[in-house]
Write a protein that holds these residues in place. Structure first.
Motif, PDB file in Angstrom:
ATOM      1  N   VAL A 213       0.836  -1.207   0.000  1.00 51.57           N
ATOM      2  CA  VAL A 213       0.000   0.000   0.000  1.00 51.57           C
ATOM      3  C   VAL A 213       0.869   1.255   0.000  1.00 51.57           C
ATOM      4  O   VAL A 213       0.647   2.187  -0.782  1.00 51.57           O
ATOM      5  CB  VAL A 213      -0.940  -0.008   1.224  1.00 51.57           C
ATOM      6  N   ILE A 214       1.874   1.276   0.879  1.00 49.21           N
ATOM      7  CA  ILE A 214       2.764   2.450   0.947  1.00 49.21           C
ATOM      8  C   ILE A 214       3.525   2.618  -0.363  1.00 49.21           C
ATOM      9  O   ILE A 214       3.710   3.735  -0.864  1.00 49.21           O
ATOM     10  CB  ILE A 214       3.741   2.305   2.130  1.00 49.21           C
ATOM     11  N   ALA A 215       3.970   1.492  -0.947  1.00 51.25           N
ATOM     12  CA  ALA A 215       4.700   1.568  -2.220  1.00 51.25           C
ATOM     13  C   ALA A 215       3.822   2.164  -3.315  1.00 51.25           C
ATOM     14  O   ALA A 215       4.277   3.015  -4.092  1.00 51.25           O
ATOM     15  CB  ALA A 215       5.175   0.165  -2.617  1.00 51.25           C
ATOM     16  N   ALA A 216       2.562   1.734  -3.376  1.00 50.87           N
ATOM     17  CA  ALA A 216       1.661   2.249  -4.413  1.00 50.87           C
ATOM     18  C   ALA A 216       1.412   3.741  -4.235  1.00 50.87           C
ATOM     19  O   ALA A 216       1.483   4.520  -5.201  1.00 50.87           O
ATOM     20  CB  ALA A 216       0.339   1.481  -4.367  1.00 50.87           C
ATOM     21  N   ILE A 217       1.145   4.148  -2.996  1.00 49.68           N
ATOM     22  CA  ILE A 217       0.905   5.575  -2.731  1.00 49.68           C
ATOM     23  C   ILE A 217       2.158   6.394  -3.037  1.00 49.68           C
ATOM     24  O   ILE A 217       2.097   7.477  -3.639  1.00 49.68           O
ATOM     25  CB  ILE A 217       0.474   5.777  -1.265  1.00 49.68           C
TER      26      ILE A 217
END
Length: 206
Positions: free
Chosen positions: A70-74
């Motif tokens: 999730v953090i990588a995508a954001i």
């Protein structure tokens, strides 16, 4: 138009082309983001393995790596927006950098999916340990290619560190301490050059 005018125009076009070839790379923020995120995630993974963080065994790993995704995508969406208006995005070195690291990203996703599939099919909880070394080797190859295409030869030092770390982590992949070693390697080969490149980026379109 005289011959001198034509020669002057050609010299100007050549100067512009040379300037574009040596334009600063724009991947510094990406390097820094991935270096810090990977290092923190590997350290948390090691903390769970060693029992320093107890959230129910496999559940903890599921939360950790889901949060990573999730953090990588954001982060990627945010960074792409940040770099969209930067000058020099069409320079050959910047385009090569973008293409090289896009290929590396695809390769990493394929390696990770393969290891996770093996873990599920063969009930092999150690299968994800085999992700770290190939990823570091890919970082080394990408850093070498970026160094050559952008004429940033100092990146070759970090490529050599990535290769050495890949060899070491690959040899001891199933040892729990391989994770903090991989964390340190990710920080060194991504976050440090990322910080250097970030400081050299042009601030905005002029």
């Amino acid at each position: 138009m005289t011959r001198d005018d034509i020669a002057s125009d050609l010299a100007y076009v050549r100067a512009v082309a040379e300037e574009g070839r040596h334009a600063p790379l724009l991947g510094g923020s990406h390097f820094l983001f991935w270096g810090v995120l990977n290092a923190l995630t590997y350290l948390l993974h090691w903390s769970v393995l060693e029992g320093h963080i107890s959230l129910g065994g496999g559940v903890a790993f599921a939360f950790l790596w889901t949060g990573y995704g999730v953090i990588a995508a954001i982060g990627m969406i945010t960074l792409r927006g940040r770099n969209a208006d930067k000058p020099g995005t069409a320079a050959i070195g910047v385009r090569a950098e973008r293409a090289i690291w896009a290929g590396v990203s695809i390769a990493i996703v394929i390696i990770a999916l393969g290891c996770i599939t093996r873990m599920a099919l063969e009930s092999d909880p150690l299968a994800p340990n085999n992700i770290m070394a190939p990823v570091l080797a890919l970082f080394g190859a990408a850093l070498s290619a970026t160094a050559m295409m952008a004429r940033e030869r100092w990146l070759n030092l970090f490529a050599l560190i990535a290769y050495a770390a890949a060899l070491f982590v690959g040899a001891f992949a199933n040892a729990s301490w391989a994770y903090p070693v991989a964390a340190a390697a990710n920080f060194i080969v991504l976050a440090i050059p990322g910080f250097i490149l970030l400081r050299r980026e042009p601030a905005a379109i002029v």
